[in-house]
Design an enzyme around this catalytic site. Structure first.
Site, PDB file in Angstrom:
ATOM      1  N   HIS A 117      17.525  73.243  15.226  1.00  0.00           N
ATOM      2  CA  HIS A 117      17.100  71.876  15.564  1.00  0.00           C
ATOM      3  C   HIS A 117      17.464  70.971  14.388  1.00  0.00           C
ATOM      4  O   HIS A 117      16.867  71.064  13.316  1.00  0.00           O
ATOM      5  CB  HIS A 117      15.593  71.842  15.833  1.00  0.00           C
ATOM      6  CG  HIS A 117      15.144  70.627  16.567  1.00  0.00           C
ATOM      7  ND1 HIS A 117      14.230  70.701  17.593  1.00  0.00           N
ATOM      8  CD2 HIS A 117      15.447  69.320  16.447  1.00  0.00           C
ATOM      9  CE1 HIS A 117      13.995  69.481  18.061  1.00  0.00           C
ATOM     10  NE2 HIS A 117      14.726  68.624  17.349  1.00  0.00           N
ATOM     11  N   ILE A 118      18.423  70.099  14.603  1.00  0.00           N
ATOM     12  CA  ILE A 118      18.939  69.224  13.547  1.00  0.00           C
ATOM     13  C   ILE A 118      17.824  68.360  12.960  1.00  0.00           C
ATOM     14  O   ILE A 118      16.945  67.891  13.686  1.00  0.00           O
ATOM     15  CB  ILE A 118      20.089  68.350  14.113  1.00  0.00           C
ATOM     16  CG1 ILE A 118      20.825  67.638  12.993  1.00  0.00           C
ATOM     17  CG2 ILE A 118      19.595  67.394  15.148  1.00  0.00           C
ATOM     18  CD1 ILE A 118      22.065  66.897  13.494  1.00  0.00           C
ATOM     19  N   HIS A 119      17.846  68.196  11.647  1.00  0.00           N
ATOM     20  CA  HIS A 119      16.874  67.339  10.974  1.00  0.00           C
ATOM     21  C   HIS A 119      17.468  66.845   9.655  1.00  0.00           C
ATOM     22  O   HIS A 119      18.057  67.597   8.906  1.00  0.00           O
ATOM     23  CB  HIS A 119      15.542  68.062  10.742  1.00  0.00           C
ATOM     24  CG  HIS A 119      15.669  69.382  10.045  1.00  0.00           C
ATOM     25  ND1 HIS A 119      16.178  70.515  10.662  1.00  0.00           N
ATOM     26  CD2 HIS A 119      15.378  69.752   8.781  1.00  0.00           C
ATOM     27  CE1 HIS A 119      16.178  71.518   9.812  1.00  0.00           C
ATOM     28  NE2 HIS A 119      15.708  71.085   8.659  1.00  0.00           N
ATOM     29  N   PHE A 120      17.344  65.545   9.439  1.00  0.00           N
ATOM     30  CA  PHE A 120      17.816  64.908   8.214  1.00  0.00           C
ATOM     31  C   PHE A 120      16.693  64.928   7.182  1.00  0.00           C
ATOM     32  O   PHE A 120      15.552  64.652   7.513  1.00  0.00           O
ATOM     33  CB  PHE A 120      18.223  63.455   8.477  1.00  0.00           C
ATOM     34  CG  PHE A 120      19.509  63.320   9.226  1.00  0.00           C
ATOM     35  CD1 PHE A 120      20.694  63.038   8.558  1.00  0.00           C
ATOM     36  CD2 PHE A 120      19.546  63.460  10.606  1.00  0.00           C
ATOM     37  CE1 PHE A 120      21.890  62.914   9.240  1.00  0.00           C
ATOM     38  CE2 PHE A 120      20.732  63.335  11.310  1.00  0.00           C
ATOM     39  CZ  PHE A 120      21.908  63.065  10.625  1.00  0.00           C
TER      40      PHE A 120
END
Length: 161
Positions: A117-120
């Protein structure tokens, strides 16, 4: 002997471990404060890192469970960048860091702890925050409790409208 206090770690150590993705949050907002969610948008949200690299470590992530930057729709990507900019502005105002690391690790090999799950990541930095503790002891000292940081930041995110 030096003692380092990280009282929020006990909740993790003793608490139940989720089987689901920690970034797949429910649509209702009833758990936002306990999850440290600072702001919800249409496609993304801002959350504090429970295991921060530094004080006031934030993350911006889409609601949709995607693992790559190229999987974001234009609307998701645009709102994501708007939220990143808001995070930087608020951190500069509230904590006055000397610098900010903002970035994204795509995939486990790139250093992503939760690659699915992409997260910055947005990490405020101060001159000297990589002191002897981090260099020689491989230990970071977080000077403020997570709840206090959340309470300081939340009104600024609420004021965004």
């Amino acid at each position: 002997m030096d003692v380092l206090w990280a009282p929020w770690r006990l909740d993790y150590i003793l608490g139940p471990k989720p089987d689901e993705c920690v970034f797949c949050v429910p649509e209702h907002t009833g758990e936002d404060a306990q999850r440290f969610i600072l702001r919800r948008g249409r496609h993304n949200y801002v959350i504090m890192n429970r295991y921060p690299y530094n004080n006031a470590h934030l993350m911006v992530t889409p609601y949709r469970h995607v693992s790559c930057l190229t999987d974001l729709t234009p609307d998701e990507a645009h709102e994501n960048m708007d939220m990143l900019q808001s995070c930087v502005r608020i951190l500069q105002e509230v904590f006055r860091p000397h610098g900010i690391n903002a970035g994204l690790n795509l995939g486990e090999a790139a250093g992503s702890g939760i690659a699915a799950h992409i997260h910055f990541q947005i990490v405020p930095r101060w001159n000297g925050d990589s002191s002897f503790m981090a260099v020689f002891s491989e230990t970071r000292v977080i000077p403020e409790h997570l709840r206090s940081t959340y309470d300081r930041l939340k009104p600024h995110f609420d004021a965004l409208g």
